[in-house]
Design a protein around this motif. Sequence first.
Motif, PDB file in Angstrom:
ATOM      1  N   GLU A 133      90.728  27.871  16.144  1.00  0.00           N
ATOM      2  CA  GLU A 133      90.666  27.404  17.530  1.00  0.00           C
ATOM      3  C   GLU A 133      91.851  27.966  18.330  1.00  0.00           C
ATOM      4  O   GLU A 133      91.694  28.356  19.485  1.00  0.00           O
ATOM      5  CB  GLU A 133      90.671  25.864  17.540  1.00  0.00           C
ATOM      6  CG  GLU A 133      90.526  25.200  18.903  1.00  0.00           C
ATOM      7  CD  GLU A 133      89.198  25.479  19.602  1.00  0.00           C
ATOM      8  OE1 GLU A 133      88.327  26.145  19.002  1.00  0.00           O
ATOM      9  OE2 GLU A 133      89.057  25.055  20.762  1.00  0.00           O
ATOM     10  N   VAL A 134      93.013  28.004  17.682  1.00  0.00           N
ATOM     11  CA  VAL A 134      94.203  28.589  18.343  1.00  0.00           C
ATOM     12  C   VAL A 134      93.919  30.048  18.686  1.00  0.00           C
ATOM     13  O   VAL A 134      94.144  30.487  19.822  1.00  0.00           O
ATOM     14  CB  VAL A 134      95.453  28.488  17.426  1.00  0.00           C
ATOM     15  CG1 VAL A 134      96.620  29.281  18.027  1.00  0.00           C
ATOM     16  CG2 VAL A 134      95.864  27.045  17.230  1.00  0.00           C
ATOM     17  N   ASN A 135      93.384  30.780  17.704  1.00  0.00           N
ATOM     18  CA  ASN A 135      93.082  32.200  17.930  1.00  0.00           C
ATOM     19  C   ASN A 135      92.099  32.373  19.079  1.00  0.00           C
ATOM     20  O   ASN A 135      92.264  33.259  19.928  1.00  0.00           O
ATOM     21  CB  ASN A 135      92.486  32.828  16.663  1.00  0.00           C
ATOM     22  CG  ASN A 135      93.522  32.912  15.566  1.00  0.00           C
ATOM     23  OD1 ASN A 135      94.720  32.875  15.851  1.00  0.00           O
ATOM     24  ND2 ASN A 135      93.073  32.996  14.324  1.00  0.00           N
ATOM     25  N   ARG A 136      91.089  31.498  19.108  1.00  0.00           N
ATOM     26  CA  ARG A 136      90.060  31.605  20.145  1.00  0.00           C
ATOM     27  C   ARG A 136      90.664  31.351  21.533  1.00  0.00           C
ATOM     28  O   ARG A 136      90.430  32.108  22.470  1.00  0.00           O
ATOM     29  CB  ARG A 136      88.928  30.599  19.863  1.00  0.00           C
ATOM     30  CG  ARG A 136      87.692  30.788  20.744  1.00  0.00           C
ATOM     31  CD  ARG A 136      86.692  29.664  20.561  1.00  0.00           C
ATOM     32  NE  ARG A 136      87.162  28.376  21.046  1.00  0.00           N
ATOM     33  CZ  ARG A 136      87.268  28.057  22.343  1.00  0.00           C
ATOM     34  NH1 ARG A 136      86.951  28.928  23.276  1.00  0.00           N
ATOM     35  NH2 ARG A 136      87.713  26.853  22.700  1.00  0.00           N
ATOM     36  N   LEU A 137      91.478  30.289  21.612  1.00  0.00           N
ATOM     37  CA  LEU A 137      92.056  29.932  22.915  1.00  0.00           C
ATOM     38  C   LEU A 137      93.064  30.989  23.399  1.00  0.00           C
ATOM     39  O   LEU A 137      93.110  31.308  24.588  1.00  0.00           O
ATOM     40  CB  LEU A 137      92.734  28.555  22.835  1.00  0.00           C
ATOM     41  CG  LEU A 137      91.772  27.377  22.758  1.00  0.00           C
ATOM     42  CD1 LEU A 137      92.504  26.104  22.370  1.00  0.00           C
ATOM     43  CD2 LEU A 137      91.057  27.170  24.099  1.00  0.00           C
ATOM     44  N   VAL A 138      93.842  31.532  22.460  1.00  0.00           N
ATOM     45  CA  VAL A 138      94.805  32.573  22.841  1.00  0.00           C
ATOM     46  C   VAL A 138      94.047  33.808  23.345  1.00  0.00           C
ATOM     47  O   VAL A 138      94.380  34.369  24.399  1.00  0.00           O
ATOM     48  CB  VAL A 138      95.727  32.941  21.642  1.00  0.00           C
ATOM     49  CG1 VAL A 138      96.536  34.204  21.948  1.00  0.00           C
ATOM     50  CG2 VAL A 138      96.669  31.794  21.319  1.00  0.00           C
ATOM     51  N   ALA A 139      93.005  34.199  22.599  1.00  0.00           N
ATOM     52  CA  ALA A 139      92.226  35.379  23.003  1.00  0.00           C
ATOM     53  C   ALA A 139      91.568  35.144  24.362  1.00  0.00           C
ATOM     54  O   ALA A 139      91.601  36.027  25.235  1.00  0.00           O
ATOM     55  CB  ALA A 139      91.167  35.679  21.940  1.00  0.00           C
ATOM     56  N   GLU A 140      91.026  33.947  24.549  1.00  0.00           N
ATOM     57  CA  GLU A 140      90.360  33.626  25.824  1.00  0.00           C
ATOM     58  C   GLU A 140      91.361  33.679  26.984  1.00  0.00           C
ATOM     59  O   GLU A 140      91.074  34.258  28.042  1.00  0.00           O
ATOM     60  CB  GLU A 140      89.735  32.226  25.735  1.00  0.00           C
ATOM     61  CG  GLU A 140      88.984  31.809  27.000  1.00  0.00           C
ATOM     62  CD  GLU A 140      88.594  30.334  26.979  1.00  0.00           C
ATOM     63  OE1 GLU A 140      88.188  29.833  25.915  1.00  0.00           O
ATOM     64  OE2 GLU A 140      88.708  29.688  28.036  1.00  0.00           O
ATOM     65  N   SER A 141      92.540  33.112  26.761  1.00  0.00           N
ATOM     66  CA  SER A 141      93.548  33.093  27.831  1.00  0.00           C
ATOM     67  C   SER A 141      94.004  34.501  28.191  1.00  0.00           C
ATOM     68  O   SER A 141      94.169  34.821  29.374  1.00  0.00           O
ATOM     69  CB  SER A 141      94.772  32.283  27.391  1.00  0.00           C
ATOM     70  OG  SER A 141      94.408  30.960  27.235  1.00  0.00           O
ATOM     71  N   LEU A 142      94.206  35.323  27.164  1.00  0.00           N
ATOM     72  CA  LEU A 142      94.646  36.690  27.438  1.00  0.00           C
ATOM     73  C   LEU A 142      93.550  37.495  28.122  1.00  0.00           C
ATOM     74  O   LEU A 142      93.822  38.323  29.001  1.00  0.00           O
ATOM     75  CB  LEU A 142      95.109  37.380  26.147  1.00  0.00           C
ATOM     76  CG  LEU A 142      96.458  36.904  25.593  1.00  0.00           C
ATOM     77  CD1 LEU A 142      96.753  37.542  24.249  1.00  0.00           C
ATOM     78  CD2 LEU A 142      97.589  37.213  26.560  1.00  0.00           C
ATOM     79  N   GLU A 143      92.295  37.250  27.717  1.00  0.00           N
ATOM     80  CA  GLU A 143      91.182  37.956  28.369  1.00  0.00           C
ATOM     81  C   GLU A 143      91.048  37.532  29.829  1.00  0.00           C
ATOM     82  O   GLU A 143      90.764  38.345  30.707  1.00  0.00           O
ATOM     83  CB  GLU A 143      89.881  37.682  27.619  1.00  0.00           C
ATOM     84  CG  GLU A 143      89.673  38.665  26.463  1.00  0.00           C
ATOM     85  CD  GLU A 143      88.644  38.178  25.472  1.00  0.00           C
ATOM     86  OE1 GLU A 143      87.765  37.385  25.867  1.00  0.00           O
ATOM     87  OE2 GLU A 143      88.737  38.571  24.298  1.00  0.00           O
ATOM     88  N   ASN A 144      91.271  36.243  30.092  1.00  0.00           N
ATOM     89  CA  ASN A 144      91.201  35.737  31.477  1.00  0.00           C
ATOM     90  C   ASN A 144      92.127  36.505  32.409  1.00  0.00           C
ATOM     91  O   ASN A 144      91.837  36.694  33.578  1.00  0.00           O
ATOM     92  CB  ASN A 144      91.589  34.259  31.520  1.00  0.00           C
ATOM     93  CG  ASN A 144      90.434  33.355  31.146  1.00  0.00           C
ATOM     94  OD1 ASN A 144      89.266  33.750  31.218  1.00  0.00           O
ATOM     95  ND2 ASN A 144      90.742  32.146  30.717  1.00  0.00           N
ATOM     96  N   VAL A 145      93.288  36.893  31.868  1.00  0.00           N
ATOM     97  CA  VAL A 145      94.252  37.590  32.728  1.00  0.00           C
ATOM     98  C   VAL A 145      94.244  39.102  32.489  1.00  0.00           C
ATOM     99  O   VAL A 145      95.108  39.826  33.000  1.00  0.00           O
ATOM    100  CB  VAL A 145      95.691  37.024  32.555  1.00  0.00           C
ATOM    101  CG1 VAL A 145      95.759  35.580  32.986  1.00  0.00           C
ATOM    102  CG2 VAL A 145      96.186  37.185  31.121  1.00  0.00           C
ATOM    103  N   GLY A 146      93.282  39.561  31.674  1.00  0.00           N
ATOM    104  CA  GLY A 146      93.099  40.994  31.455  1.00  0.00           C
ATOM    105  C   GLY A 146      94.194  41.653  30.641  1.00  0.00           C
ATOM    106  O   GLY A 146      94.485  42.840  30.823  1.00  0.00           O
TER     107      GLY A 146
END
Lengths: 258, 256
Positions: A133-146
Motif C-alpha cells: 500500500e505504501v508503494n502504491r500511494l508513493v507511486a500514485e503521488s509521484l505520478e500525480n505530480v509527474g
Amino acid sequence: MKATINPHSNNIDTEDNKPVIVIEHLHKRFGYKKVLNDFNLIVERNKNVVVLGKSGSGKSVLIKCIIGLLKPDSGNINVFGDNIPKLGEDELDQARAKIGFLFQSNALYDSMTIRENLEFPLKRHWVEIADDEVNRLVAESLENVGLAHTSGLMPSELSGGMLKRIALARTMILKPEVILYDEPTTGLDPVTSREIEDLIIALQKKYHTSSIIISHDMNCVKRTADVVVLLLDGKCYAQGSFEELQLSEDQNIKQFFE
Amino acid sequence: MSLILSTKKFLDETGNMARFVGRFFSAGIRPRYENKELLNQCFIIGYQSFPLVGLTSFIMGLVLTMQLRPSLVDYGVESQLPVMVGLAIVREIGPVITALIFAGKIGSSIGAELGSMKVTEQIDAMEVSGIKPFKYLVATRVLAATLMLPILTILGDAVALFGAYLGVNIKSVTSFSLFFLQVFKSLSYSDVLPAIFKTFFFGFAVGLVGCYKGFNSNKGTQGVGISANSAVVLSSVLIFIIDLLAVQLTEVLGLN
C-alpha cells in the motif's frame, strides 16, 4: 471603505456550502504588534480561498494558527468541527491528518530520498500500513505530480520547481481534505508557476479538497481562487471573487490589482 | 542595567532548558517509542565517534605516560608508572577527555543538524504531518548520547591504556601482561564505577544541550552556526560542572 462582497453568491451544490473551516474572532500578537485582530473567515467544501495581503500582514501566521503551529491569543478555529487551539497533543495530530500544509520553503527532509520523504508521514500516521500500500500511494503521488522517476533521488538533486512538486506530492499523500498553501509559486519562473497552479487545480478536482492559498502572485490568484480574501490590519478587509475585487474602487483593494 | 538584563536572560534560558528537560522525560516515557531511530542514532553517535575517540585516547595515554615518567624517575618510583597512568586515565582523564571530544563532535553536529532543520521548516513539516518531532528528533538523540558515551569511555580508556603501555615501552621494557596486571591490581570498583556512572550524565548533558540549542535555533544560517557553537561551549562547561559535583558526591559517599 470596506468592501462587502458575498463569497457565497456563486455556490450551486448544497454540499459545497458546507463549511470546513470556520475562523471566529481570531487574535494573535507578537509583542506589541497585533498581527491578527478579530479575523473571521469561512472556507467551504471544494473551494479555494486565496488570502492576499502585504508582506508581514499575518497571512502565514493565519495558516500556521490553523494547522496548530502557532497558538492564537484568542478566538476559535474550527476545522471539521475540531476547535484547533483547544485540542490536546494527540487530538491535534488526528486533526492534522485531515489538513495538508505546503511550506513556502518546501521543507523536504534533506537527509532522505524523495521516496523516504513521501513514505515518512505515511508510515508514521498509519503504523499498520502494508508495504504494498505504501508503494502504491508513493507511486500514485509521484505520478500525480509527474515525477515518478525521481523516487531514488535526494532533494538536493532536484530543481526548485521539482522540489515544489515533490512537496505537493508529500502534502497530498495523506489525502487531506483541506490544504494550506504558503506562497506556492514564490521564487519560481512563470512557466513553473503555471505548472504548479495547474497541479493545484488538478489535485483539487481529483481529490475534492478545500484550500487556503497564501499568494502575492496575481496570476496564481486569478487562476486558483474561488474566493479572494484581503487581509489588512489583521482583519478580513474584503472578500469576494477575483473579478469582484478587481472591479472594486477601494484604494486598499485596487493597489493589489494594479 | 546590563547586569539585570544578563541575569534575566540567564534565568530565562535556565527556565527554558528546565522545561525542555521536562518535555524530554514526558516524550521519552510515553509510547510510541522510536526504536528504529534510536538504533540509528546509537550507530551515528556511538559507532561513528569511535575512531576519533580512539585516536585521541591513544595519543592521550601515550603523552600522559611520557610526561609522567620524568617526575616518577626523580622520585625513584618509575615502576609505579602503570599504576599512576591507569588511575589517572580510568578515574578522571579518560571520562572527561572522551566527554569533551564527544561534546565537540556530537554536540556541534546535533546542534547544527537540528538548527538547520528548524530554519528550513523541516521540524514544522514533521509536526504538521502528525509526527512528534520532539520524540523523533530529541528523545532519540539525547538517549543515544546518554547510552553511547559510557561505552565510548570504556573503549577509550582501553585504547588509552594501550597507548600508555607503548609509552612505558619507549624507554623501558615492560611486558603487556605485567603492565595490565599492575594497572588492574591498582584499580578497585570505587575507581571504575563512579567514573563510568558520571559519563551517563556527561552524555545526557551533551545530547540535551545540542538538541536544545538546535531546536531553538533562529536567525537563519547564522543561527545554525551559533547553535552549533553554543552547544559545544555550554556542554563542555556542563561536563566540568558535573565532574565537580560527581567528585564531591563520591567524597560524601566515601567512594574515594
